[in-house]
Scaffold this motif. Structure first.
Motif, short mmCIF file in Angstrom:
data_model
loop_
_atom_site.label_atom_id
_atom_site.label_comp_id
_atom_site.label_asym_id
_atom_site.label_seq_id
_atom_site.Cartn_x
_atom_site.Cartn_y
_atom_site.Cartn_z
N ASP A 192 7.61 8.77 7.39
CA ASP A 192 6.41 9.52 7.77
C ASP A 192 5.48 9.63 6.56
O ASP A 192 4.27 9.34 6.64
CB ASP A 192 6.81 10.90 8.30
CG ASP A 192 5.64 11.69 8.87
OD1 ASP A 192 4.66 11.04 9.31
OD2 ASP A 192 5.70 12.93 8.91
N HIS A 196 1.75 8.04 6.07
CA HIS A 196 0.51 8.78 5.76
C HIS A 196 -0.27 8.06 4.66
O HIS A 196 -1.49 7.90 4.73
CB HIS A 196 0.82 10.20 5.31
CG HIS A 196 1.43 11.04 6.39
ND1 HIS A 196 2.20 12.13 6.13
CD2 HIS A 196 1.38 10.92 7.74
CE1 HIS A 196 2.60 12.68 7.28
NE2 HIS A 196 2.11 11.94 8.27
N HIS A 260 -0.53 7.20 14.09
CA HIS A 260 -0.42 8.61 14.47
C HIS A 260 -1.06 8.91 15.82
O HIS A 260 -0.60 9.80 16.53
CB HIS A 260 -0.98 9.51 13.37
CG HIS A 260 0.01 9.75 12.26
ND1 HIS A 260 0.27 8.79 11.31
CD2 HIS A 260 0.84 10.80 11.99
CE1 HIS A 260 1.20 9.25 10.49
NE2 HIS A 260 1.57 10.47 10.88
N HIS A 276 9.15 12.08 14.84
CA HIS A 276 7.83 11.60 14.48
C HIS A 276 7.87 10.48 13.42
O HIS A 276 7.23 9.44 13.57
CB HIS A 276 7.05 12.82 13.97
CG HIS A 276 5.74 12.53 13.37
ND1 HIS A 276 4.63 12.24 14.13
CD2 HIS A 276 5.34 12.47 12.07
CE1 HIS A 276 3.60 12.03 13.31
NE2 HIS A 276 4.01 12.15 12.07
N ASN A 280 6.72 6.51 13.62
CA ASN A 280 5.72 5.91 12.72
C ASN A 280 6.25 4.62 12.11
O ASN A 280 5.53 3.62 12.01
CB ASN A 280 5.39 6.87 11.57
CG ASN A 280 4.60 8.06 12.01
OD1 ASN A 280 3.95 8.01 13.04
ND2 ASN A 280 4.66 9.12 11.25
FE LIG Z 1 2.91 12.07 10.25
#
Ligand SMILES: [Fe+2]
Ligand SMILES: NC(=O)c1ccc[n+]([C@@H]2O[C@H](COP(=O)([O-])OP(=O)(O)OC[C@H]3O[C@@H](n4cnc5c(N)ncnc54)[C@H](O)[C@@H]3O)[C@@H](O)[C@H]2O)c1
Length: 370
Positions: A192, A196, A260, A276, A280
Motif C-alpha cells: 500500500d 502511494h 485506488h 486494501h 493495490n
Molecule cells: Fe492506499
C-alpha cells in the motif's frame, strides 16, 4: 499552479510511543477514547500502551477491517457516554480512519456521506473538533499524516472524507510497534505504501516537493519490504517501511489514481472484506501499463530506478512477496467487475490519474489483474 502544504507534527523513532501522556497533556486531553481493533488487543499492545497513561483510557476496539459508518457511530456514542475530550487512534489505517471519523462527529452532525469529497464535503468540514493523536502500528496507509479518512458510508460505498482539518493533531510514529506485524500483513501494508509513492508520483499535479518525497519513499520501500517480511525484527527495514508509509501519504496530497479508484469499491464488497494493500499490489502492474502513454519521462525515470519495465518489476515483487496471483484468487468474480468499474469513475482518486480511464478501461485493467 498548485497548493503545496505540509502540516502535521510528527514524532518519529523507536520508543516515541512512551511519550503519549506528554502529548495528551500538551493537547489538554484528560479523558481520551482510544480507538483500535480486536486484533491489536489480542497482541497485548493496546493494554501495554493504555498502561502508559496516568488514568486508564476509554477503549473502543470494534474497528472492522474496512471501517464502516456504523462502527464510527458506535465509537462516537462511547465517546459521548464516557465523557471523552480527545481521541487516540492506535492501529493500522482502519483504526486510524475510524478515529478520524469519530473526531469529525465531535464537531459535525451525521450522516457521514455529506462530508465525502465527492459530495462536496470539503466545504462543510471545519476545525472545531477534538484533538487526535495517531499512532500507526502498520507501515502502509500513512493515515497518521494524511488528510483523508476512508470509510464505508451507510449507503455501502467506501469513500474519502478529505480536509486539512482531518489531519491528526500529532502523529507518534514508532517503528517498534510494527516489529510484531506478521509477514503477510507486512507485505500487504508495505505494498500500500509503495503504491502511494508510485501513484502519486504519476499524478499530473505540479508538485515537485511531493514528487521528490514520493521517490524517496519508493526507494526506501523497495529496498526494505522484502527484508521486513523475512525478518520482522530488522530495525533498519522496519524504519524504512515506516518512513515509506509516511512519505507516501505526505506526497499523495497530489492525489492518487486508478489503483485506488478501483481498490476503494473493491474494498467495499462486504462479503469479501479484501485487504486494501493486497488489492493495490495486484492492480498496480496493469495500471502502470495503462498509464504509460500519459506519463512520458516519468516512465523512463521509473524504468531507470527499477532497472526494467516498472510493471514487470512490480509483478515480480508481488510474486516474491507471495501476493495472490490475481483478483480471481481473492474471490472477485466477473459479475462484480461492472459495478466496481462504475463506482471507480465516481471515486475521488479517478480524476487524478494521469490518463482518464473509462468504465471499459477499468474493466480491462481488472480483467488483466485477474
Ligand atoms: Fe492506499
Ligand atoms: N486515510 C488514508 O489516507 C488511507 C490510505 C490508504 C488506505 N487507507 C485505509 O486503511 C485501511 C487499511 O489499513 P491497514 O492496511 O493498515 O490495515 P488494517 O488497519 O485493516 O489492519 C489489518 C490487520 O492488521 C492487524 N494489525 C495492525 N497492526 C498490527 C501489529 N503491529 N501487529 C499485529 N497485527 C497488527 C489488525 O489487527 C488488523 O487485523 C483500509 O480501510 C484503507 O482503505 C486509508
Amino acid at each position: 499552479m498548485s497548493t503545496i502544504s505540509y502540516l502535521t507534527r510528527v514524532e518519529f523513532g523507536e520508543g516515541q510511543v512512551s511519550r503519549l501522556q506528554e502529548f495528551l497533556d500538551l493537547l489538554g486531553v484528560k479523558r481520551p477514547l482510544l480507538c483500535t481493533d480486536r486484533g491489536l488487543v489480542a497482541t497485548g499492545m493496546v493494554q501495554r500502551i493504555a498502561a502508559l497513561l496516568k488514568a486508564p483510557p476509554a477503549i473502543f476496539d470494534g474497528t472492522p477491517a474496512n471501517p464502516t459508518e456504523e462502527a464510527v457511530l458506535a465509537a462516537h456514542a462511547q465517546y459521548v457516554a464516557e465523557g471523552c475530550d480527545g481521541i487516540i487512534g492506535l492501529g493500522g489505517g482502519s483504526a486510524l480512519d475510524l478515529a478520524k471519523g469519530v473526531r469529525l462527529l465531535t464537531g459535525h452532525d451525521g450522516p457521514l456521506a455529506q462530508y465525502t469529497l465527492v459530495a462536496g464535503g470539503l466545504a462543510r468540514i471545519h476545525g472545531r473538533i477534538c484533538p487526535l493523536i495517531a499512532i500507526p502500528t502498520t507501515a502502509g496507509t500513512g493515515s497518521e499524516v494524511g488528510r483523508a479518512a476512508v470509510i464505508i458510508t451507510a449507503e455501502g460505498r467506501k469513500l474519502g472524507i478529505i480536509s486539512p482539518h482531518m489531519l491528526p493533531s500529532i502523529a507518534l510514529c514508532d517503528p517498534e510497534l510494527t516489529y510484531g506485524l506478521p509477514p503477510g500483513l507486512t507485505a500487504a501494508t508495505g505494498m500500500d505504501a509503495i503504491s502511494h509513492c508510485l501513484e502519486t508520483f504519476m499524478a499530473p499535479a505540479f508538485n515537485p516537493p511531493a514528487d521528490a518525497i514520493a521517490l524517496d519513499g519508493l526507494a526506501r520501500g523497495w529496498r526494505s519490504i522484502e527484508k521486513a517480511v523475512r525478518d520482522g525484527s530488522d530495525k533498519s527495514a522496519r524504519n524504512d517501511m515506516m518512513v515509506c508509509a509516511l512519505e507516501g501519504a505526505l506526497a499523495f496530497q497530489k492525489g492518487l489514481g486508478a489503483v485506488h479508484a478501483l481498490t476503494h469499491p473493491l474494498g467495499a464488497i462486504r462479503q469479501l472484506n479484501l485487504h486494501h494493500g493486497t488489492l493495490n499490489a495486484v492492480l498496480m502492474p496493469a495500471v502502470l501499463r495503462f498509464n504509460r502513454p500519459a506519463i512520458g519521462a516519468k516512465w523512463d525515470q521509473l524504468q531507470s530506478f527499477f532497472g526494467e519495465a516498472p510493471d514487470v518489476a512490480v509483478a515480480k515483487l508481488n510474486q516474491r512477496l507471495g501476493m495472490p496471483a490475481g483478483l480471481a484468487a481473492m474471490g472477485v468474480t466477473e459479475e462484480m467487475l461492472r459495478p466496481v468499474a462504475e463506482d471507480a469513475l465516481k471515486d475521488h482518486c479517478h480524476a487524478t490519474n494521469p490518463r482518464t480511464p473509462t468504465a471499459d478501461d477499468y474493466l480491462v485493467i481488472m480483467r488483466e489483474s485477474c
